[in-house]
Design a protein around this motif. Structure first.
Motif, PDB file in Angstrom:
ATOM      1  N   GLY A   9      43.111 -36.571  30.033  1.00  0.00           N
ATOM      2  CA  GLY A   9      44.076 -37.712  29.752  1.00  0.00           C
ATOM      3  C   GLY A   9      45.342 -37.184  28.858  1.00  0.00           C
ATOM      4  N   LEU A  10      45.158 -36.206  27.895  1.00  0.00           N
ATOM      5  CA  LEU A  10      46.207 -35.808  26.867  1.00  0.00           C
ATOM      6  C   LEU A  10      46.868 -34.952  27.563  1.00  0.00           C
ATOM      7  N   ALA A  11      46.252 -34.067  28.789  1.00  0.00           N
ATOM      8  CA  ALA A  11      47.067 -33.223  29.596  1.00  0.00           C
ATOM      9  C   ALA A  11      47.863 -33.966  30.476  1.00  0.00           C
ATOM     10  N   ASP A  12      47.616 -35.012  30.967  1.00  0.00           N
ATOM     11  CA  ASP A  12      48.251 -35.961  31.996  1.00  0.00           C
ATOM     12  C   ASP A  12      49.531 -36.503  31.151  1.00  0.00           C
ATOM     13  N   PRO A  18      44.890 -29.280  25.546  1.00  0.00           N
ATOM     14  CA  PRO A  18      45.668 -30.219  26.569  1.00  0.00           C
ATOM     15  C   PRO A  18      46.582 -29.438  27.184  1.00  0.00           C
ATOM     16  N   LEU A  19      47.542 -28.588  26.430  1.00  0.00           N
ATOM     17  CA  LEU A  19      48.676 -27.990  27.193  1.00  0.00           C
ATOM     18  C   LEU A  19      48.032 -26.969  28.128  1.00  0.00           C
ATOM     19  N   LEU A  20      46.946 -26.145  27.924  1.00  0.00           N
ATOM     20  CA  LEU A  20      46.509 -25.203  29.063  1.00  0.00           C
ATOM     21  C   LEU A  20      45.982 -26.176  30.322  1.00  0.00           C
ATOM     22  N   LEU A  21      45.293 -27.275  29.962  1.00  0.00           N
ATOM     23  CA  LEU A  21      44.828 -28.235  30.957  1.00  0.00           C
ATOM     24  C   LEU A  21      46.195 -28.590  31.802  1.00  0.00           C
ATOM     25  N   ALA A  22      47.166 -29.029  30.992  1.00  0.00           N
ATOM     26  CA  ALA A  22      48.320 -29.538  31.734  1.00  0.00           C
ATOM     27  C   ALA A  22      49.061 -28.621  32.615  1.00  0.00           C
ATOM     28  N   PHE A  23      48.819 -27.258  32.366  1.00  0.00           N
ATOM     29  CA  PHE A  23      49.435 -26.369  33.283  1.00  0.00           C
ATOM     30  C   PHE A  23      48.572 -26.164  34.511  1.00  0.00           C
ATOM     31  N   PHE A  24      47.659 -26.085  34.459  1.00  0.00           N
ATOM     32  CA  PHE A  24      46.699 -26.186  35.738  1.00  0.00           C
ATOM     33  C   PHE A  24      46.646 -27.460  36.769  1.00  0.00           C
ATOM     34  N   LEU A  82      49.589 -28.780  36.812  1.00  0.00           N
ATOM     35  CA  LEU A  82      50.594 -28.899  37.716  1.00  0.00           C
ATOM     36  C   LEU A  82      50.407 -28.587  39.355  1.00  0.00           C
ATOM     37  N   PHE A  83      49.339 -27.838  39.667  1.00  0.00           N
ATOM     38  CA  PHE A  83      49.156 -27.406  40.816  1.00  0.00           C
ATOM     39  C   PHE A  83      47.842 -28.317  41.422  1.00  0.00           C
ATOM     40  N   THR A  84      46.889 -28.840  40.697  1.00  0.00           N
ATOM     41  CA  THR A  84      45.709 -29.632  41.286  1.00  0.00           C
ATOM     42  C   THR A  84      45.247 -30.435  39.969  1.00  0.00           C
ATOM     43  N   HIS A  85      44.749 -31.570  40.407  1.00  0.00           N
ATOM     44  CA  HIS A  85      43.973 -32.296  39.569  1.00  0.00           C
ATOM     45  C   HIS A  85      42.324 -32.060  39.620  1.00  0.00           C
ATOM     46  N   PRO A 131      39.642 -24.952  39.369  1.00  0.00           N
ATOM     47  CA  PRO A 131      40.637 -23.878  38.718  1.00  0.00           C
ATOM     48  C   PRO A 131      40.324 -23.642  37.122  1.00  0.00           C
ATOM     49  N   VAL A 132      40.306 -24.612  36.385  1.00  0.00           N
ATOM     50  CA  VAL A 132      39.903 -24.542  34.919  1.00  0.00           C
ATOM     51  C   VAL A 132      38.867 -23.709  34.672  1.00  0.00           C
ATOM     52  N   GLN A 133      37.692 -24.334  35.384  1.00  0.00           N
ATOM     53  CA  GLN A 133      36.309 -23.980  35.103  1.00  0.00           C
ATOM     54  C   GLN A 133      36.132 -22.627  35.519  1.00  0.00           C
ATOM     55  N   LEU A 134      36.863 -22.046  36.586  1.00  0.00           N
ATOM     56  CA  LEU A 134      36.634 -20.739  36.916  1.00  0.00           C
ATOM     57  C   LEU A 134      37.492 -19.851  36.133  1.00  0.00           C
ATOM     58  N   PHE A 135      38.762 -20.458  35.796  1.00  0.00           N
ATOM     59  CA  PHE A 135      39.277 -19.475  34.748  1.00  0.00           C
ATOM     60  C   PHE A 135      38.536 -19.454  33.287  1.00  0.00           C
ATOM     61  N   GLN A 136      37.796 -20.354  33.097  1.00  0.00           N
ATOM     62  CA  GLN A 136      36.917 -20.262  31.621  1.00  0.00           C
ATOM     63  C   GLN A 136      35.816 -19.321  31.918  1.00  0.00           C
ATOM     64  N   LEU A 137      35.270 -19.063  33.397  1.00  0.00           N
ATOM     65  CA  LEU A 137      34.402 -18.352  33.569  1.00  0.00           C
ATOM     66  C   LEU A 137      34.670 -16.828  33.625  1.00  0.00           C
ATOM     67  N   LEU A 138      36.137 -16.682  34.013  1.00  0.00           N
ATOM     68  CA  LEU A 138      36.746 -15.318  33.919  1.00  0.00           C
ATOM     69  C   LEU A 138      36.903 -15.035  32.554  1.00  0.00           C
TER      70      LEU A 138
END
Length: 471
Positions: A45-48, A75-81, A83-86, A90-97
């Motif tokens: 919600g903060l990202a949005d 939230p800024l990191l989530l906001a970046f992601f 921008l491309f998809t809700h 992608p966030v989860q895969l990024f954290q796995l990486l």
């Protein structure tokens, strides 16, 4: 012991352990991929809200109050992601990486510290059953990001070129980013600098470290100014939160198996060790709610029309916390801290016992007593496993790291900053409600120190005479 030495000194074993940890990370990620965490809705919600131009998870309603609860880093990191998809994938895969990159950085640190394959294999052996760390990769929590950033900072601090300004500038900026994600690190850069002064003395680069700390302080100013602009007070952390977890940190042990509904809806589990008589539970719950009645009466004059609208609206969004006006929020925060301190002064012995237990529980995952009693054999094994692994790790750290600090001067000199960082994350969270996830960002450092301590305490594991390359 010779066979164990050969096993640990095997490059083939190293490759297999890497592969098994990789498979384990993927398996844990898949098993827990749907468990995005209880704070997911507020973080997203903060990202949005950032994208909508209103830093609030209530951004979608008119006259929504600006956020009072979280610094904006994650939230800024989530906001970046977003921008491309809700989608959260992608966030989860990024954290796995980042999790896998963090493993790589620890192995690289071991190479640079000692160049000992045995220590790397010991670390990977310790990590393999420690699935509680990997379980946070799919969660919308900042723990894995903090884990990664902290290791980047550690690598720069140990092996960055001390003659270059870029080393200190990058450290200051990384500390600033880390602070906006987890404000608890506020004092860590200053403590590490103080440690450097003590250990390096005249060789300590005062000017460059001073610039690094000034830069770190400067990174806090924008959010402080945002608070000044939106809440009327310059504050580098959110205007609420600390008082609430401090207050509940006192009460939670008195409210076993109880979900409070006066603040954030926290569940107070029945701990493995009881700190209050079961016959007092009902009276404690009544006293807790009476105290909140007092808080509500004292803060009532600060409520606005928008606050009343928020209270009426919130039941439609039970996954979002209420966000109140600045005056109300700050008054409530003040009262929560004041009442908690009064309780501590009135019963310091109880509080001391509770916090000694908390100091251990921050590292050892608790057994959910209520669920455990009614569970079948398979479920009980599932529930007790994290307790066993984290408990054994805690004991291993307590025994082996302590012994190696006493007996091995090169190890002590080299690992002192890592120990400071690790203990800092534990100590800073002791006053608050127990959440062992807050120490997740330093679990890799703990395992690294244990692996190296075991290696040096048992010379037969090593073919080398010199216990350290560095230090």
């Amino acid at each position: 012991m010779e066979k164990l030495r050969q096993f640990l000194n095997s490059a083939v074993v190293y490759k297999w352990l890497l592969f098994l940890n990789f498979l384990s990370g993927l398996a844990v990620f898949w098993i827990f991929h749907a468990e995005t965490g209880s704070d997911m809705h507020t973080y997203v919600g903060l990202a949005d809200g950032i994208r909508a131009g209103n830093y609030s998870y209530w951004y979608f309603i008119s006259d929504a109050y600006p956020d009072t609860f979280r610094n904006p880093g994650y939230p800024l990191l989530l906001a970046f992601f977003r921008l491309f998809t809700h989608s959260l994938v992608p966030v989860q895969l990024f954290q796995l990486l980042l999790y896998f990159c963090s493993i790589g950085m620890v192995l690289n640190l071991i190479d640079k510290f000692w160049g000992a394959l045995q220590i790397k294999n010991l670390f990977l052996l310790l990590l393999l059953p420690s699935i509680h760390v990997a379980s946070y990769t799919p969660s919308v929590f900042p723990e894995i990001v903090v884990t990664f950033l902290l290791l980047v900072i550690i690598r720069i601090q140990y092996f960055g070129d001390k003659s270059k300004w870029s080393t200190y500038i990058s450290s200051g900026l990384l500390y600033g980013i880390l602070f906006q994600i987890r404000p608890v690190i506020l004092f860590l850069p200053f403590l590490l600098a103080a440690l450097g002064i003590v250990t390096e003395r005249k060789a300590f680069p005062f000017v460059k470290n001073g610039v690094m700390l000034i830069l770190f302080i400067c990174t806090m100013i924008p959010y402080g100014m945002w608070n000044k602009s939106h809440h009327g007070t310059f504050k580098i952390t959110s205007i609420e939160g600390g008082g609430g977890v401090f207050h509940l940190g006192y009460w939670s042990f008195k409210l076993p198996d109880y979900t409070e509904n006066r603040y954030w809806g926290n569940y107070c589990p029945r701990e493995m060790i009881s700190f209050s008589d079961e016959k007092d539970r009902a009276a404690n719950i009544a006293a807790y709610n009476a105290e909140w009645d007092l808080i509500d009466s004292l803060t009532a004059p600060y409520l606005t029309a928008n606050d009343s609208a928020m209270i009426a609206l919130q039941p439609k969004y039970p996954y979002l916390f209420k966000t109140f006006s600045s005056g109300y929020t700050q008054k409530r925060e003040q009262l929560l801290k004041k009442l908690a301190i009064e309780h501590i002064k009135a019963d310091p012995v109880y509080y001391a016992k509770e916090k000694i237990y908390s100091a251990i529980r921050l590292w050892v995952t608790g057994i959910p007593v209520k669920e455990f009693k009614s569970a079948g054999v398979a479920r009980r094994m599932y529930l007790i496993y994290p307790f066993i692994i984290t408990g054994l790790t805690f004991l291993a750290g307590l025994i082996f790291i302590t012994m190696c600090f006493i007996k091995n001067k090169p190890y002590r000199k080299l690992m002192l900053p890592l120990l400071l960082i690790t203990l800092y994350f534990g100590v800073m969270h002791i006053p608050f409600t127990i959440q062992s996830r807050y120490t997740i960002p330093v679990r890799f450092e703990l395992l690294l120190m244990i692996a190296a301590a075991v290696y040096f305490l048992f010379p037969s594991l090593s073919a080398a005479k010199d216990p350290a390359k560095a230090g």
